[in-house]
Motif scaffolding. Structure first.
Motif, PDB file in Angstrom:
ATOM      1  N   ALA A   1       5.485   4.327 -40.475  1.00  0.00           N
ATOM      2  CA  ALA A   1       6.249   5.274 -40.993  1.00  0.00           C
ATOM      3  C   ALA A   1       6.184   5.436 -42.633  1.00  0.00           C
ATOM      4  O   ALA A   1       6.309   4.280 -43.121  1.00  0.00           O
ATOM      5  N   SER A   2       6.388   6.541 -43.229  1.00  0.00           N
ATOM      6  CA  SER A   2       6.340   6.997 -44.325  1.00  0.00           C
ATOM      7  C   SER A   2       7.429   7.824 -44.740  1.00  0.00           C
ATOM      8  O   SER A   2       7.782   8.819 -43.884  1.00  0.00           O
ATOM      9  N   GLU A   3       8.003   7.859 -45.913  1.00  0.00           N
ATOM     10  CA  GLU A   3       9.106   8.774 -46.447  1.00  0.00           C
ATOM     11  C   GLU A   3       8.445   9.644 -47.854  1.00  0.00           C
ATOM     12  O   GLU A   3       9.091  10.509 -48.235  1.00  0.00           O
TER      13      GLU A   3
ATOM     14  N   THR B   1       3.466  12.727 -45.546  1.00  0.00           N
ATOM     15  CA  THR B   1       4.352  13.501 -44.514  1.00  0.00           C
ATOM     16  C   THR B   1       4.344  14.896 -44.538  1.00  0.00           C
ATOM     17  O   THR B   1       4.092  15.214 -45.674  1.00  0.00           O
ATOM     18  N   THR B   2       4.681  15.439 -43.633  1.00  0.00           N
ATOM     19  CA  THR B   2       5.056  16.736 -43.627  1.00  0.00           C
ATOM     20  C   THR B   2       6.000  17.130 -44.613  1.00  0.00           C
ATOM     21  O   THR B   2       6.982  16.497 -44.615  1.00  0.00           O
TER      22      THR B   2
ATOM     23  N   GLN C   1       8.811   9.443 -41.289  1.00  0.00           N
ATOM     24  CA  GLN C   1       8.185  10.074 -40.421  1.00  0.00           C
ATOM     25  C   GLN C   1       6.963   9.154 -39.848  1.00  0.00           C
ATOM     26  O   GLN C   1       6.539   8.432 -40.683  1.00  0.00           O
TER      27      GLN C   1
ATOM     28  N   ILE D   1       3.212   8.536 -38.860  1.00  0.00           N
ATOM     29  CA  ILE D   1       1.906   9.259 -39.320  1.00  0.00           C
ATOM     30  C   ILE D   1       0.953   8.390 -38.568  1.00  0.00           C
ATOM     31  O   ILE D   1       1.080   7.228 -38.456  1.00  0.00           O
TER      32      ILE D   1
END
Length: 239
Positions: A121-123, A177-178, A185, A187
């Motif tokens: 998970a990355s922000e 992330t998108t 999110q 990824i």
């Protein structure tokens, strides 16, 4: 063997397996295959976290706000779902945050082709700071460790510089992330889809150390939550 054929084997095993599988199996193609599938929602699996590329001086190091723990992911990714969290506030040219795990049950002194699939998970958005944080993965026959060199904590293995492959690690892409959200999110990144598999050798005891980490080049905080690390090792049984 071409990476596409390795990917076919890898995807098939991931679909069929659950938990952690370490017993070698011989495929119809004559490959010796071992799979290691770590789902951190279940447990930590003895993965150990550490940091590198930051100053030894305690006053300077304190500003990096380094922390690693096995904890729940952000609530928007599911209440009470555990993950491996690493965070740090880069103040220099770069900061490397990594975790490692020894696996056993391999054939001793054998070269393995290694493919990783990592879910985290990355922000950080892909068109912003996310492109300045590179995810890397690798494997070594001896334990990777942080050591002191010229007033800094550095890694004792070759992880490569920036987007370049190292002898012991390979880049899997950035953690962007998108667009359109500030939330964490999930990824997925794999060297089977980017820079391709690489070769690592087991030691005389049939052991190998797996490594996963992020290299941050911007000044500021990077926080990641590792959800899954899946690894396929394959080698010809005719070595």
């Amino acid at each position: 063997m071409k990476s596409s054929r390795i990917l076919i084997i890898w995807v098939g095993m991931l679909l069929a397996a659950c938990g952690v599988v370490g017993e070698p199996a011989v495929a119809d193609s004559g490959l010796l295959i071992s799979s290691f599938l770590f789902d951190f929602s279940k447990e930590q699996y003895d993965w150990q976290a550490d940091f590198a590329d930051y100053p030894v001086d305690s006053a300077q190091a304190a500003s990096y706000l380094l922390s690693a723990t096995y904890t729940a992911r952000p609530e928007n990714l599911g209440n009470g779902v555990s993950a491996m969290m690493l965070t740090g506030n880069n103040q220099g040219e770069k900061l490397f945050m990594y975790m490692k795990k020894k696996v056993t049950g391999l054939v001793p002194d054998v070269n393995y082709t290694v493919i990783f699939e990592i879910e985290l998970a990355s922000e950080l958005p892909a068109k912003g700071l996310g492109k300045e944080v590179l995810l890397k993965a690798g494997a070594t026959y001896s334990e990777p460790k942080t050591m002191i060199d010229n007033g800094n904590y550095v890694l004792n293995v070759d992880k490569g510089e920036s987007f370049n492959r190292g002898e012991d690690m390979v880049p899997l892409g950035n953690i962007g992330t998108t667009e359109g959200t500030k939330d964490f999110q999930l990824i997925t990144r794999s060297n089977g889809e980017t820079s391709g598999p690489f070769i690592a050798k087991s030691n005389s005891k049939g052991e190998m150390w797996l490594m996963v980490g992020t290299e941050t080049t911007f000044h500021g905080i990077t926080t990641v939550y590792y959800s899954k690390v899946n690894v396929i090792l394959s080698s010809s049984n005719q070595q």
